[in-house]
Design an enzyme around this catalytic site. Structure first.
Site, PDB file in Angstrom:
ATOM      1  N   HIS A   1     -46.504   8.691 -60.263  1.00  0.00           N
ATOM      2  CA  HIS A   1     -45.519   9.270 -59.329  1.00  0.00           C
ATOM      3  C   HIS A   1     -44.341   8.736 -58.884  1.00  0.00           C
ATOM      4  CE1 HIS A   1     -48.016  13.098 -58.389  1.00  0.00           C
ATOM      5  NE2 HIS A   1     -49.046  12.018 -58.671  1.00  0.00           N
TER       6      HIS A   1
ATOM      7  N   LYS B   1     -38.493  16.373 -45.533  1.00  0.00           N
ATOM      8  CA  LYS B   1     -39.343  15.502 -46.569  1.00  0.00           C
ATOM      9  C   LYS B   1     -39.600  14.208 -45.739  1.00  0.00           C
ATOM     10  CE  LYS B   1     -35.751  15.916 -49.494  1.00  0.00           C
ATOM     11  NZ  LYS B   1     -36.318  16.137 -50.806  1.00  0.00           N
ATOM     12  N   ARG B   2     -40.476  13.250 -46.490  1.00  0.00           N
ATOM     13  CA  ARG B   2     -40.439  11.873 -45.733  1.00  0.00           C
ATOM     14  C   ARG B   2     -39.311  11.200 -45.735  1.00  0.00           C
ATOM     15  NH1 ARG B   2     -45.823   9.665 -44.910  1.00  0.00           N
ATOM     16  NH2 ARG B   2     -44.556   7.997 -44.206  1.00  0.00           N
TER      17      ARG B   2
ATOM     18  N   LYS C   1     -34.270   8.823 -50.458  1.00  0.00           N
ATOM     19  CA  LYS C   1     -33.982  10.154 -50.164  1.00  0.00           C
ATOM     20  C   LYS C   1     -32.597  10.484 -49.737  1.00  0.00           C
ATOM     21  CE  LYS C   1     -38.890  11.524 -50.107  1.00  0.00           C
ATOM     22  NZ  LYS C   1     -39.148  12.760 -51.033  1.00  0.00           N
TER      23      LYS C   1
ATOM     24  N   THR D   1     -41.069  18.398 -54.791  1.00  0.00           N
ATOM     25  CA  THR D   1     -41.684  19.758 -54.900  1.00  0.00           C
ATOM     26  C   THR D   1     -40.910  20.659 -53.758  1.00  0.00           C
ATOM     27  OG1 THR D   1     -43.624  18.647 -53.742  1.00  0.00           O
ATOM     28  CG2 THR D   1     -43.702  19.141 -55.969  1.00  0.00           C
TER      29      THR D   1
ATOM     30  N   LYS E   1     -40.041  24.714 -53.589  1.00  0.00           N
ATOM     31  CA  LYS E   1     -40.292  25.674 -52.376  1.00  0.00           C
ATOM     32  C   LYS E   1     -39.051  26.418 -51.781  1.00  0.00           C
ATOM     33  CE  LYS E   1     -43.796  22.208 -51.097  1.00  0.00           C
ATOM     34  NZ  LYS E   1     -43.914  21.130 -50.114  1.00  0.00           N
TER      35      LYS E   1
HETATM   36  C1  LIG Z   1     -43.529  19.816 -50.219  1.00  0.00           C
HETATM   37  C2  LIG Z   1     -43.861  18.718 -49.190  1.00  0.00           C
HETATM   38  C3  LIG Z   1     -43.223  17.518 -49.249  1.00  0.00           C
HETATM   39  C4  LIG Z   1     -42.462  17.013 -50.446  1.00  0.00           C
HETATM   40  O1  LIG Z   1     -41.314  17.217 -50.121  1.00  0.00           O
HETATM   41  P1  LIG Z   1     -40.181  16.578 -51.229  1.00  0.00           P
HETATM   42  O2  LIG Z   1     -38.892  17.122 -50.692  1.00  0.00           O
HETATM   43  O3  LIG Z   1     -40.603  16.716 -52.530  1.00  0.00           O
HETATM   44  O4  LIG Z   1     -40.113  15.087 -50.842  1.00  0.00           O
HETATM   45  C5  LIG Z   1     -43.501  16.708 -48.238  1.00  0.00           C
HETATM   46  N1  LIG Z   1     -44.076  17.089 -47.040  1.00  0.00           N
HETATM   47  C6  LIG Z   1     -44.607  18.391 -46.849  1.00  0.00           C
HETATM   48  C7  LIG Z   1     -45.229  18.680 -45.563  1.00  0.00           C
HETATM   49  C8  LIG Z   1     -44.386  19.093 -47.932  1.00  0.00           C
HETATM   50  O5  LIG Z   1     -44.805  20.388 -47.709  1.00  0.00           O
END
Ligand SMILES: *Cc1c(COP(=O)(O)O)cnc(C)c1O
Length: 755
Positions: free
Chosen positions: A314, A494-495, A500, A601, A605
Site C-alpha cells: 500500500h 483524508k488523513r 498529501k 480512494t 468517491k
Molecule cells: C475513503 C476514506 C479515506 C481515504 O481517503 P484518501 O483521500 O484516499 O486518502 C480516508 N478516510 C475515510 C473516512 C474515508 O472514507
C-alpha cells in the site's frame, strides 16, 4: 427476534401504546434487531475454496444503511421511519461508528468485504476488536485533542463467540474472544467478519485522554488501533497485537480445514489468504509453525504456505514499510525466530542483494520482504504505483520474481458511496438509465449520451445543490458554523500527512485571503473544507492542523474576507462525515506529491458523486484522467519521474524556491505573521514555517505556484455553469471502473480463483 417487517411494525405500535412515545433510540434498536435477524437467516455461501482477508483495519462506517441497501430494504424502511415522524438521519445518528481503521487502507478492506459478499464469493475478514479504535478528534485552542472513541454500545452488529484458541508469548499465553459480524451481500448470501479480542482486556487503565500503561499487555492489547509507536513499549505492543491477530487467524483457518477434512499438505488448494499491507505478515510464520506441529517438514510447510498467501503493498513511503528489531521479536515471539532464521538463510541463497534480505545487516527484520519471498503474489493498488514498485522500490524483487507482480487498482463499493450516501443521485440515475448502477457500474457510461442534454445536466446540478444544503444544516448542528450554500465547495478530506500536502492548500488559502484584501474578489464565494486526523506522535502534521485552524479563525473574524472565502475544518473526520461532505463537493483535492499516494480512494468517491478532480499525476488520479479526458480534470505539478529523480539526486532545495519567488515567500511568511501569532501557538507555527523552508521533504514549494494557477483556472471555469455540469456528468459517467466489484473480480481471476 424480529423476523418479519410486520413483526417490526407490530413492535413499534406496541411500544407506542405502552409508553405513549417512541424515541429515535428505541426506533433504531428495533430496526437494528430486525435487520440483524434478516442477516443471520441469510445462507452462507459454501465452496471448496475459501478466502481469508486478514487486515489490522476494517474501517466499516455505520452499518445500518449499508445493510439495508444490500438487503434491498432501504426504501421501504425510510418510508416506515418517515411515517413514524422521524428523519432518516435521526435514526442513523443513533448508531456509533466503529473507528477500526486509520483511513484508505482500512476503508478498502471494508469495501472489499461488501463486494466479496455481493459477488457471492466465499471470503471472510479477520482482524482485531479494538475497544476504542482510532481516537476521537476534538479541537481546542486551534489544536487537535485526542479522546478515546468508545464505539461499543448496547446494540451491536457483532455477536460474541467462544473460541478455544490460545496465543502463546514468551511470558505465557493469552486467551482470545471472538466477535463475529455478518456481512450481507446484495444477492442475499453472507460471509463473516471475525474480530478477535483478548479476554483479559481492561478499559479502566485508560486515563488522561488516550494514555495507558503500554507494558500491561494482557490489559491493553485490544484497547487502541496502532497505539503511539514512537517508543519501544509502543513498538512492542504493535508486535503483540499483530501476532495475536495472526495466531488467531491461523488457528481458525486450521480448525476450519480440519472440519472440512482438508488435507493439510494440500491446504493451498482450499485456502487463500490476502495479507493487507505488512501488518498480518507473521501469519506466514505462524502457519509454518503450526503446520510443523501437525507433522509437516519445514520445507513442506513453506511450500504449502507459499501457495496460500498473497500480499498487497500500500505504500512506498520508507517510514511506513515495517521493520522490527530482531531483539524485539525475540522478546515477544521467540517461537517464530527459528523460522525467520531459516527463511533468511534460504532467501539469501536465492539473492545476495541487501535490498531483498529478510534480516538486514543491522539485525532488523523486514516484514514486506517475508511477504514477497514467500507469498505467491505481490500487488500494487494503482497502475502507476505498481509500475513504481517494479521499476524502483522493489526492482530487485521484480528481477527475482517477475510473475509474482501484478496490479489491482483499488475500488469503492457503490452500494455505500452512491446508494447509501446519495439517494437522490442514485434514484435519479436508476430512473434515467433503467438499471441500478450500484449493481451494474458499467451502465454509468450511458450517461455520456446525455452530455449535451441541458435538462439532465441541470438535474444533476440541482441534486448537488440539495446535498450542499443538507451538509450545511449538518455542520450548523454539529459545529455551530454558518456557511454559504451557494459557494463553490472545494474539499480536501483524508488523513493528515505531509505527502498529501494539506499545507499546500493552506498556502492557497493565504494567497486568496491576501487577494481579497487587495480587492481582487472571486466571482463567487469559495468554501474550502478540510477533514483530517493527524497521528498522535506526528508533530508536523499537528502543526499543519494548527495552522489551518488559525486561518479558519482569522478568516471568520475578517469581515472583509469572510463573505468571499470561508474555511471549514470538519471535526473528527470519519466515514459518516465522508458520506456527508463528498456528495456536496464540487472540487476534489487530490494533491499528493507525485509517486507518493499509492492509489487513493477518496478521489473515486468524489468522482462518483460528480465532483471534479484537482490533482497531481499520482495514484489513481492518473487512471481518472485517462478515463475522463483532460477537459474533465485539472492536473498540475511535477511528474513522478521528476520527483523520484530529485530524491535520487538529493537536489531539491526548498529554500531556493522560497528565496527565488516573492509570491511564495509572502505566502510562507504569512504563517508567522503577527496576526497568525496572535491566534496561534508561536512554537508550532514557527516550526512549520521552518520546516517548509529548510526541509519540505514532500516538496510543497515545488508545485505550489502551478497549483494556485490551476485552481484559479478551475474557479473561473466553474462560472460556465453548463460546461461545469457537463464535467460533473462525465466524471459520474466514467466512474464505473472504480467499483470495488471490478477490483474483486480481478483479485479472484488472477489470485484467489474462488469461482
Ligand atoms: C475513503 C476514506 C479515506 C481515504 O481517503 P484518501 O483521500 O484516499 O486518502 C480516508 N478516510 C475515510 C473516512 C474515508 O472514507
Amino acid at each position: 427476534m424480529i423476523k418479519k417487517l410486520q413483526d417490526l411494525q407490530q413492535h413499534i405500535q406496541q411500544e407506542k401504546r405502552k409508553y405513549n412515545h417512541l424515541s429515535a433510540t428505541r426506533m433504531y434498536e428495533l430496526i437494528q434487531a430486525y435487520v440483524k435477524a434478516q442477516m443471520q437467516s441469510a445462507p452462507i455461501h459454501q465452496s471448496e475454496r475459501k478466502l481469508y482477508y486478514i487486515s489490522a483495519e476494517f474501517l466499516l462506517g455505520k452499518m445500518l444503511t449499508s445493510n439495508l441497501v444490500n438487503l434491498g430494504l432501504l426504501d421501504e424502511m425510510q418510508e416506515l421511519v418517515q411515517k413514524e415522524g422521524f428523519a432518516w438521519s435521526q435514526i442513523q445518528d443513533e448508531e456509533m461508528e466503529p473507528s477500526l481503521g486509520n483511513g484508505g487502507l482500512g476503508r478498502l478492506a471494508a469495501c472489499f468485504l461488501d463486494s466479496i459478499a455481493s459477488l457471492q464469493r466465499n471470503g471472510d475478514g479477520i482482524g482485531l476488536y479494538y475497544h476504542f479504535g482510532l481516537f476521537e478528534q476534538k479541537f481546542e485552542n486551534n489544536k487537535q485533542v485526542e479522546l478515546p472513541n468508545r464505539w461499543i454500545g448496547k446494540t451491536s452488529w457483532f455477536t460474541k463467540k467462544e473460541v478455544n484458541y490460545r496465543v502463546p508469548y514468551k511470558n505465557g499465553w493469552l486467551k482470545p474472544i471472538l466477535y463475529d459480524m455478518e456481512v450481507i451481500g446484495e444477492h442475499g448470501t453472507r460471509n463473516t467478519l471475525h474480530l478477535f479480542d483478548v479476554e483479559s482486556v481492561d478499559e479502566s487503565i485508560v486515563h488522561d485522554g488516550i494514555q495507558f500503561d503500554k507494558t500491561a499487555i494482557e490489559k491493553n492489547l485490544t484497547l487502541f488501533l496502532y497505539p503511539d509507536d514512537s517508543d519501544e513499549a509502543g513498538r512492542k505492543l504493535r508486535i503483540y497485537q499483530q501476532y495475536f491477530m495472526v495466531s488467531c487467524a491461523a488457528q481458525m483457518i486450521l480448525e476450519e480445514a480440519l472440519q472440512h477434512q482438508w488435507d493439510l499438505r494440500h491446504l493451498h488448494e482450499h485456502v487463500i489468504i490476502q495479507i493487507n499491507d505488512t501488518h498480518p505478515t507473521m501469519v506466514i510464520l505462524e502457519l509454518i509453525r503450526l503446520l510443523q506441529k501437525r507433522g509437516l517438514l519445514l520445507a513442506e510447510a513453506i511450500e504449502v504456505v507459499s501457495g496460500m498467501c498473497a500480499y498487497t503493498n500500500h505504500t512506498i513511503l520508507a517510514e511506513a514499510l515495517e521493520t522490527w528489531p530482531y531483539a524485539y521479536l525475540q522478546d515477544v515471539v521467540p517461537q517464530l525466530m527459528n523460522i525467520i532464521e531459516a527463511l533468511d538463510v534460504m532467501m539469501k541463497e536465492r539473492s545476495k542483494k541487501a535490498s531483498t534480505a529478510i534480516i538486514d545487516a543491522n539485525r532488523n527484520v523486514h516484514m514486506a520482504n517475508i511477504d514477497i519471498h514467500i507469498g505467491k503474489s505481490v500487488n500494487g493498488v494503482a497502475a502507476i504505483h505498481t509500475d513504481i514498485l517494479k521499476q524502483s522500490e522493489l526492482k530487485d524483487f521484480y528481477a527475482l520474481y517477475p510473475t509474482k507482480f501484478n496490479n489491482k487498482t483499488n475500488g469503492i463499493t457503490f452500494r455505500r458511496w452512491l446508494s447509501g450516501c446519495n439517494t437522490q443521485l442514485h434514484h435519479y440515475l436508476c430512473d434515467l438509465l433503467k438499471k441500478d448502477p450500484s449493481s451494474h457500474p458499467e451502465i454509468l457510461k450511458e450517461l455520456v449520451k446525455y452530455a449535451h442534454d441541458e435538462t439532465v445536466i441541470a438535474d444533476i446540478m440541482a441534486i448537488k445543490q440539495e446535498k450542499k444544503m443538507e451538509w450545511i444544516a449538518h455542520m450548523k448542528k454539529k459545529q455551530q458554523i454558518t456557511l454559504n450554500p451557494y459557494a463553490v465547495f472545494d474539499t480536501q478530506v483524508k488523513r493528515l500527512h505531509e505527502y498529501k500536502r494539506q499545507q499546500m492548500n493552506a498556502l492557497y488559502i493565504i494567497h486568496k485571503l491576501l487577494q481579497i484584501r487587495d480587492n481582487e474578489l472571486p466571482p463567487r464565494p469559495i468554501n474550502i473544507i478540510f477533514g483530517a486526523k493527524a497521528a498522535c506522535a506526528y508533530t508536523i502534521a499537528k502543526d499543519i492542523i494548527h495552522a489551518l485552524l488559525c486561518l479558519q479563525e482569522l478568516i471568520a473574524k475578517d469581515e472583509k474576507v469572510s463573505p468571499y472565502l470561508q474555511l471549514c475544518f470538519i471535526e473528527n473526520y470519519n466515514v459518516s462525515e465522508a458520506e456527508f461532505i463528498i456528495p456536496a463537493s464540487d472540487i476534489s483535492e487530490q494533491i499528493s506529491l507525485a509517486s507518493k499516494e499509492a492509489s487513493g480512494t477518496g478521489n473515486m468517491k468524489f468522482m462518483l458523486n460528480g465532483a471534479v478532480t484537482l490533482g497531481t499525476n499520482d495514484g489513481a488520479n492518473v487512471e481518472i484522467a485517462a478515463l475522463v479526458g483532460q477537459e474533465n480534470i485539472y492536473t498540475f505539478g511535477k511528474d513522478s519521474d521528476t520527483v523520484i529523480a530529485h530524491y535520487a539526486n538529493q537536489d531539491y532545495v526548498a529554500k531556493d524556491i522560497y528565496e527565488g519567488s516573492e509570491h511564495v515567500k509572502t505566502l510562507v511568511d504569512f504563517l508567522i505573521s503577527d496576526e497568525m501569532l496572535r491566534v496561534g501557538d508561536p512554537v508550532s507555527l514557527t516550526r512549520l514555517h521552518h520546516e517548509l523552508i529548510h526541509k519540505d521533504w514532500f516538496m510543497t514549494l515545488l508545485d505550489v505556484e502551478e497549483y494556485i494557477v490551476c485552481k484559479e483556472k478551475m474557479l473561473q471555469d466553474y462560472e460556465k455553469q453548463t460546461d461545469w455540469g457537463r464535467k460533473m456528468l462525465m466524471n459520474i459517467a466514467m466512474s464505473g471502473f472504480f467499483s470495488s466489484d471490478r477490483t474483486i473480480q480481478e483479485y479472484d481471476r488472477d489470485i484467489w480463483k474462488l469461482s
